[in-house]
Design an enzyme around this catalytic site. Structure first.
Site, short mmCIF file in Angstrom:
data_model
loop_
_atom_site.label_atom_id
_atom_site.label_comp_id
_atom_site.label_asym_id
_atom_site.label_seq_id
_atom_site.Cartn_x
_atom_site.Cartn_y
_atom_site.Cartn_z
N MET A 30 0.85 -1.19 0.00
CA MET A 30 0.00 0.00 0.00
C MET A 30 0.89 1.25 0.00
SD MET A 30 -3.49 -0.87 1.98
CE MET A 30 -2.99 -0.62 3.65
N LEU A 33 6.80 3.10 1.29
CA LEU A 33 7.69 1.95 1.42
C LEU A 33 8.79 2.20 2.44
CD1 LEU A 33 7.98 1.15 -2.39
CD2 LEU A 33 6.36 0.20 -0.73
N GLY A 36 11.10 -2.76 5.51
CA GLY A 36 10.34 -4.02 5.53
C GLY A 36 9.92 -4.40 4.11
N HIS A 37 9.37 -3.43 3.38
CA HIS A 37 8.99 -3.69 1.98
C HIS A 37 10.23 -4.02 1.15
CE1 HIS A 37 5.66 -0.81 3.16
NE2 HIS A 37 4.97 -1.85 2.73
N SER A 185 6.63 -0.17 10.14
CA SER A 185 5.26 -0.08 9.61
C SER A 185 5.08 1.33 9.07
CB SER A 185 4.27 -0.32 10.77
OG SER A 185 2.99 0.18 10.42
#
Ligand code: PAF
Length: 281
Positions: A30, A33, A36-37, A185
């Site tokens: 979503m 970024l 984690g992405h 996050s």
């Protein structure tokens, strides 16, 4: 790198490599970024011939209007970020492209959505399952990459793929954490400096659960009560849930034995954060 905004263009690109010996990796996101992405993107890059990343803030999976309105978005920055990661295609459709007038299909999973975030966020996983089904149908990947932080989402998507015979390999990668353990996050950017410090309590509570199990404490109520103590000690932290569940079925346990996940959702001020870790295998 191609940036594709329409479904038909994405399908033309995807179909152009159909039949070639070429594996397609897919990272659905979503946007906004973070590392984690990037860990998902880098694994997919290493393992697949072509890599497609989607960026779409899916309104159907938000259970609150204000949460959707506040969700961070930075498409141009994200495009610059993925360019450096040798992504082949960014699929970034608009809302109207994904949900045109008259759209009325919902993909619903039973059981696996009854606990954890499924219980607390009605309709959330229906939204996730619906968008993932659409994206998988459009992109037709061989492999899709998901992060452990959203563990329930991973279990649901794996089940969806199995139940609907989609033939996609779902890869789970470890949660990427900041130095103090906070899971990365997109929502972390809502935290003030003071809240950011308080947010450590999620991981601290999870580590406590793991150490108790290591010391042979098996009673879930006792473990949960220690976790609760750590979180409630932090001013302005409100527990949404603390759960100890079977890693496959996501059913709540009363005793820890075998594959077990401890999971938490905690409000830090007005930001809801989630995290989980394996506490027994
Ligand atoms: O984890 C996310 O970012 C989203 O839930 C996903 C999988 C991209 C579906 O919108």
């Amino acid at each position: 790198m191609d940036v594709v905004r329409s479904i038909s263009e994405m399908q033309v690109m995807r179909n152009a490599v159909e039949g070639q010996k070429c594996s397609i990796g897919f990272v659905p996101t979503m946007g906004t970024l973070h590392e984690g992405h990037l860990s998902l993107i880098r694994s997919a890059r290493d393992e697949c011939d072509k890599l497609i990343v989607s960026i779409f803030v899916n309104p159907m999976q938000f259970d609150r209007e204000d949460d959707l309105a506040a969700y961070p978005q930075q498409l141009e920055t994200d495009i610059d970020i993925v360019k450096k990661e040798k992504v082949d295609v960014v699929f970034a459709p608009c809302k109207e492209e994904i949900y045109p007038e008259g759209f009325c299909t919902r993909v619903e999973l039973k059981k696996l959505t009854e606990n954890l975030c499924g219980k607390r966020r009605p309709g959330h996983f229906e939204g996730v399952a619906t968008i993932i089904t659409k994206l998988f149908n459009i992109v037709k990947p061989d492999r899709a990459y998901l992060g452990q932080k959203d563990y329930q989402q991973y279990i649901i998507i794996k089940r969806l793929v199995q139940d609907l015979n989609m033939g996609i390999d779902i890869k789970l990668l470890p949660t990427v954490r900041d130095k103090d353990g906070l899971a990365l996050s997109s929502r972390n950017r809502h935290l003030s400096a003071e809240e950011r410090i308080k947010a450590r309590c999620l991981y601290e509570a999870l580590l406590k659960a793991k150490s108790l199990v290591r010391d042979n404490q098996r009673e879930v109520e006792k473990i949960k009560s220690e976790m609760e103590g750590i979180i409630l000690h932090v001013r302005d932290a409100k527990i949404d849930y603390i759960s100890i569940v079977d890693s496959d079925t996501l059913i709540e346990k009363t005793e820890v034995s075998g594959d077990t996940i401890a999971a938490v959702a905690v409000w830090i001020g007005s930001t809801r954060l989630i995290d989980n870790i394996v506490i027994d295998t």
